[in-house]
Write a protein that holds these residues in place. Structure first.
Motif, short mmCIF file in Angstrom:
data_model
loop_
_atom_site.label_atom_id
_atom_site.label_comp_id
_atom_site.label_asym_id
_atom_site.label_seq_id
_atom_site.Cartn_x
_atom_site.Cartn_y
_atom_site.Cartn_z
N GLU A 235 3.21 -9.99 -72.12
CA GLU A 235 2.01 -10.82 -71.86
C GLU A 235 1.39 -11.37 -73.13
OE1 GLU A 235 -0.77 -8.59 -69.55
OE2 GLU A 235 0.43 -8.69 -67.73
N GLU B 211 0.41 -12.85 -66.00
CA GLU B 211 0.13 -11.43 -65.81
C GLU B 211 1.28 -10.81 -65.03
OE1 GLU B 211 -2.51 -9.59 -66.80
OE2 GLU B 211 -3.49 -11.28 -67.80
N ASP C 227 -6.89 -10.25 -70.85
CA ASP C 227 -5.93 -9.54 -70.01
C ASP C 227 -6.57 -9.46 -68.62
OD1 ASP C 227 -3.71 -8.11 -69.27
OD2 ASP C 227 -4.55 -6.19 -69.91
N LEU D 182 -5.42 -8.73 -65.65
CA LEU D 182 -5.07 -7.61 -64.77
C LEU D 182 -4.50 -6.48 -65.62
CD1 LEU D 182 -3.11 -9.70 -62.11
CD2 LEU D 182 -5.36 -8.69 -61.75
N GLY D 183 -4.89 -5.28 -65.32
CA GLY D 183 -4.44 -4.12 -66.09
C GLY D 183 -2.92 -4.02 -66.13
N ASN D 184 -2.40 -3.40 -67.17
CA ASN D 184 -0.95 -3.34 -67.36
C ASN D 184 -0.32 -2.06 -66.83
OD1 ASN D 184 -1.31 -5.76 -68.65
ND2 ASN D 184 -1.37 -4.84 -70.69
CA CA Z 1 -2.12 -7.66 -67.82
#
Ligand code: CA
Length: 153
Positions: free
Chosen positions: A23, A29, A135, A137-139
């Motif tokens: 990313e 995302e 960012d 959305l969380g990874n």
């Molecule tokens: Ca992300």
């Protein structure tokens, strides 16, 4: 195969790092979702999760979910309308084939890492970033223990 046997905690960290790297140069995302069962078409399930996990809320509709059902041995990749308009359908199918061939060799972590990297490269072409985008959305990998699922759910 339980998700926690499928990927160790170390594997999980490697994958989260891979998502972060993928990313880095794109506004896109990527999310990896792992659960046990999938009693329907995996692409349908992937779309459902995409919506449930609010991955359709990104600015340029360029989220991609990599879906894996470990017990039922099903995988799917679903990309939002922004990215789907740009890439050929065979790109997704090629990546699914890559994933399946790595999984057959028992390379679960490596297979996911490879496909996440490929998707990141693709996103970078169509949705480049100078690294200043948020960012969205969380990874972290999302896991769901759905062993109790009914057949027609
Ligand atoms: Ca992300």
């Amino acid at each position: 195969m339980p998700a926690r046997e499928f990927l160790s905690e170390d594997d999980e960290k490697l994958i989260v790092d891979a998502i972060e790297r993928a990313e880095k140069n794109t506004t896109g995302e990527i999310r990896v979702h792992i659960e046990f069962k999938c009693k329907k078409d995996p692409l349908e399930r992937a779309k459902e999760l995409f919506h449930d996990l609010e991955m359709n809320q990104t600015e340029t509709r360029n989220g991609v979910i990599l879906y894996i059902a470990t017990d039922d041995k099903k995988v799917a990749i679903f990309g939002d309308e922004g990215i789907s308009k740009k890439v050929d359908d065979h790109f997704w199918q090629d990546e699914i084939d890559n994933l399946i061939s790595e999984f057959k060799k028992g390379n679960f972590e490596a297979g996911i890492e490879r496909v996440v990297g490929d998707i990141g490269e693709k996103l970078k072409i169509y949705f480049p970033s100078d690294g200043s985008d948020p960012d969205e959305l969380g990874n972290e990998i999302t896991f769901k223990d759905n062993r109790e699922i009914q057949n027609d759910d």
